[in-house]
Design a protein around this motif. Structure first.
Motif, PDB file in Angstrom:
ATOM      1  N   PHE A  54       0.930  -1.102  -0.188  1.00 21.70           N
ATOM      2  CA  PHE A  54      -0.196  -0.048   0.216  1.00 21.70           C
ATOM      3  C   PHE A  54       0.758   1.453  -0.196  1.00 21.70           C
ATOM      4  O   PHE A  54       1.912   1.351   0.109  1.00 21.70           O
ATOM      5  N   ASN A  55       0.819   2.289  -0.223  1.00 17.99           N
ATOM      6  CA  ASN A  55       0.964   3.942  -0.919  1.00 17.99           C
ATOM      7  C   ASN A  55       0.942   4.439   0.274  1.00 17.99           C
ATOM      8  O   ASN A  55      -0.067   3.984   1.909  1.00 17.99           O
ATOM      9  N   TYR A  94       1.994   6.709   1.517  1.00 11.14           N
ATOM     10  CA  TYR A  94       0.730   8.988   1.917  1.00 11.14           C
ATOM     11  C   TYR A  94      -0.568   8.215   2.373  1.00 11.14           C
ATOM     12  O   TYR A  94      -0.914   8.828   2.740  1.00 11.14           O
ATOM     13  N   THR A  95      -1.103   7.608   0.894  1.00  6.86           N
ATOM     14  CA  THR A  95      -2.677   7.304   1.035  1.00  6.86           C
ATOM     15  C   THR A  95      -2.892   7.027   1.569  1.00  6.86           C
ATOM     16  O   THR A  95      -4.370   6.758   1.402  1.00  6.86           O
ATOM     17  N   ASP A  96      -2.481   6.071   2.174  1.00  8.35           N
ATOM     18  CA  ASP A  96      -3.364   3.772   1.716  1.00  8.35           C
ATOM     19  C   ASP A  96      -4.247   3.390   1.172  1.00  8.35           C
ATOM     20  O   ASP A  96      -4.228   2.537   1.510  1.00  8.35           O
ATOM     21  N   GLU A  97      -4.054   4.085  -0.207  1.00  8.57           N
ATOM     22  CA  GLU A  97      -4.041   3.223  -1.439  1.00  8.57           C
ATOM     23  C   GLU A  97      -3.820   1.780  -0.940  1.00  8.57           C
ATOM     24  O   GLU A  97      -2.184   1.562  -1.460  1.00  8.57           O
ATOM     25  N   VAL A  98      -4.329   0.758  -1.081  1.00  9.68           N
ATOM     26  CA  VAL A  98      -3.776  -0.616  -1.532  1.00  9.68           C
ATOM     27  C   VAL A  98      -4.217  -1.169  -3.016  1.00  9.68           C
ATOM     28  O   VAL A  98      -5.099  -1.375  -3.838  1.00  9.68           O
ATOM     29  N   THR A 112      -2.102  -6.423   1.749  1.00 11.79           N
ATOM     30  CA  THR A 112      -1.147  -5.653   2.289  1.00 11.79           C
ATOM     31  C   THR A 112      -0.645  -6.749   3.377  1.00 11.79           C
ATOM     32  O   THR A 112      -1.559  -7.262   3.606  1.00 11.79           O
ATOM     33  N   GLU A 147      -8.479  -3.682   1.425  1.00 11.03           N
ATOM     34  CA  GLU A 147      -8.750  -2.557   1.108  1.00 11.03           C
ATOM     35  C   GLU A 147      -9.404  -2.028   2.462  1.00 11.03           C
ATOM     36  O   GLU A 147      -9.867  -0.572   2.924  1.00 11.03           O
ATOM     37  N   ASP A 178      -9.355  -2.967   5.040  1.00 12.21           N
ATOM     38  CA  ASP A 178      -8.373  -3.698   6.341  1.00 12.21           C
ATOM     39  C   ASP A 178      -9.106  -4.501   7.152  1.00 12.21           C
ATOM     40  O   ASP A 178      -9.394  -4.660   8.146  1.00 12.21           O
TER      41      ASP A 178
END
Length: 559
Positions: free
Chosen positions: A87-88, A90-94, A123, A143, A145
């Motif tokens: 995942f990113n 900074y953006t939390d994009e998975v 992730t 995504e 969580d």
């Protein structure tokens, strides 16, 4: 075992991301351009810049990293390194993207053309390589969580995603676990799972095992609560190293699960020669050595303690340091990757603290620089085996007292290995002139005896009755190693059906400890043992010996 990978959110522990091995086409000998990269890139003792496309998320966190070794020549660098998910920062994009590093060219490429449906975005999963051509992905956080518990396979030959139908005791979703494959079984160790009662993530103490032949999850084994750790197998044992416990305390112990008996041991290794519990710890198995790489922590500005490369000898449990880590301070390392039993590891990171290209800087380290190399086991016994029954080189024969072929042997080997044979030859007995010896035992026992003389071991698949008779021969011919090997095998395999035979042979061979254990086993299980053919056909003197050994006040109780 699996490859290890780590990322910024888990910067001070072995990663839960893991993978085993796969195979890809080898380099051709005529490709001089690509071969030149071996000396300039992969074999460079200092960090190298990787080229090619930038990963869709340069600041990729908690992806899995899988090394694909060169199976045809393990002295050459691996072929590929695969990166999946993450995942990113900074953006939390998975993500569920797949990338591949061509190691010979140090060039990244986006693997777009794949058959089948990609796994869901995730992730903190594991990616374990199986049979050299498949990557098995398990678990992770998606995504939403939520922790996943699905199994997805990437076939590296066809580049196809597959989803096997699994059954049995399917585990709860897991993340930050470890994974390793041994004897066609995938072992999932520890990690976070969602506790439905408390509605929060808890640390699992379980080892979950998936049979890769039947795709059935077996009953879990309770081990220890651990996450962000490393697991591997060595000599029928599952090892767990590093990581954190439920209280988020860093673990220093080595936990061992015997896969045959399911007995659990925990070893605290205290040594001034071992790595300190600072910085990022990465680990992987290299034959009988646990290789531990310590780099500077990404969470602090100054580094305290030592960095470098250590190895724990799993036979002696002794630590050895091989490098002080001078090369490691030339970058900030976000990921570690090494294939099981492969003599090379990779560090991926950046050369500037401000950079977000976590896979742009590559350091490749050959363990053979430190003198760590696989020493092949002795082969002299198997070399001699090729001579056994070779009539073109044989100068002597051995036969059984029952029908069966003659066994072609060599005087010089028997003279060195068998004291009775040496005495027979030197005394001028008839057999020394006829070049033939008859051993008054069944053919299978004689064959196993001669095989031992050539190999110094007893075959693993020998029937227990044959092993028992072989123990008697070892005692009669004054070969204590053979007697001990047979005793050990029999001690591990006592059963209702064979205990009478074992008691009989232990009595004849003078194996007193084995005889006592067999007697206790018979006493405890007298009802079923007394009905076996072996017990009812015991020679009269052996049966009387058993009865005479019973205590005067012995009685039979019926439950």
């Amino acid at each position: 075992m699996s490859d290890s990978a780590s990322s910024p959110l888990d910067t001070s522990s072995p990663s839960s991301s893991s993978s085993t091995l796969a195979t890809t086409p080898n380099l051709t000998h005529g490709d001089l351009r690509r071969s030149s990269y071996f000396s300039t890139a992969c074999n460079n003792p200092y960090p190298t810049k990787a080229t090619g496309i930038s990963l869709s998320c340069s600041c990729l966190v908690n992806a899995s990293v899988t090394v694909v070794p060169n199976y045809e020549d393990d002295k050459q660098p691996p072929n590929y390194v695969y990166v999946f998910g993450g995942f990113n920062l900074y953006t939390d994009e998975v993500y569920n993207d797949l990338y591949r590093l061509n190691v010979s060219e140090m060039k990244w490429e986006d693997v777009i053309y794949l058959k089948g449906s990609r796994p869901s975005k995730r992730t903190s999963h594991s990616a374990s390589l199986w049979n050299q051509d498949k990557i098995i992905i398990f678990g992770g956080t998606d995504e939403q969580d939520l922790n996943c518990n699905d199994v997805i396979i990437l076939d590296l030959k066809t580049m196809t995603w597959e989803r096997p139908q699994v059954d049995g005791r399917i585990p709860l979703g897991r993340a930050r676990h470890s994974a390793t494959i041994y004897n066609d079984k995938l072992y999932i160790v520890g990690g976070y799972y969602t506790n439905s009662e408390e509605e929060r993530n808890s640390v699992s103490p379980d080892v979950n095992c998936l049979n890769l032949q039947t795709w059935t999850w077996e009953e879990p084994i309770t081990l220890i609560p651990r996450h962000s750790h490393v697991s591997f197998t060595y000599q029928n044992r599952l090892y767990v190293y590093g990581g954190y416990n439920e209280e988020m305390d860093r673990e220093k112990s080595l936990v061992i699960l015997d896969l045959r008996t399911q007995q659990v041991s925990k070893i605290e290794i205290t040594s001034d020669s071992g790595p300190e519990m600072n910085g990022q710890h990465f680990a992987q198995i290299y034959w009988n050595q646990l290789v531990v790489v310590v780099t500077q922590s990404l969470k602090v500005e100054t580094q305290e303690g030592s960095i470098g490369v250590w190895a724990l000898d799993l036979d002696s449990l002794q630590w050895h340091q091989f490098e002080d880590g001078d090369r490691f301070v030339q970058g900030n390392w976000h990921y570690f990757a090494m294939a099981e039993n492969c003599p090379r590891f990779f560090l991926f990171g950046i050369d500037e603290r401000e950079s977000d290209e976590y896979f742009s800087n590559v350091l490749s380290v050959d363990l053979q620089e430190y003198g760590l190399s696989r020493i092949q086991p002795p082969t002299i016994g198997w070399d001699f085996t090729r001579l056994l029954n070779d009539s073109s080189t044989s100068d002597f024969t051995i036969k059984s007292n029952e029908d069966g072929p003659h066994i072609h042997v060599h005087r010089i080997i028997l003279l060195a290995r068998w004291p009775h044979f040496s005495n027979m030859i030197n005394s001028g007995m008839t057999e020394s002139f006829n070049s033939t010896l008859t051993i008054p035992e069944p053919y299978a026992v004689v064959q196993a005896f001669v095989s031992y003389l050539y190999t110094d071991i007893i075959e693993g698949q020998l029937p227990i009755y044959t092993v028992a008779d072989l123990m008697v021969l070892g005692n009669m011919y004054l070969i204590p190693r053979l007697t001990s090997l047979c005793c050990a095998r029999l001690q591990e395999n006592i059963s209702i059906e064979n205990v009478a035979k074992i008691y009989q042979c232990a009595s004849v061979a003078g194996a007193h400890a084995l005889k006592k254990r067999s007697m206790r086993y018979i006493n405890t299980n007298f009802g079923p043992v007394s009905k076996t053919q072996g017990f009812r056909t015991l020679p009269k003197e052996i049966l009387f010996d058993f009865l005479d050994s019973l205590p005067d006040k012995a009685k039979i109780s019926v439950e």
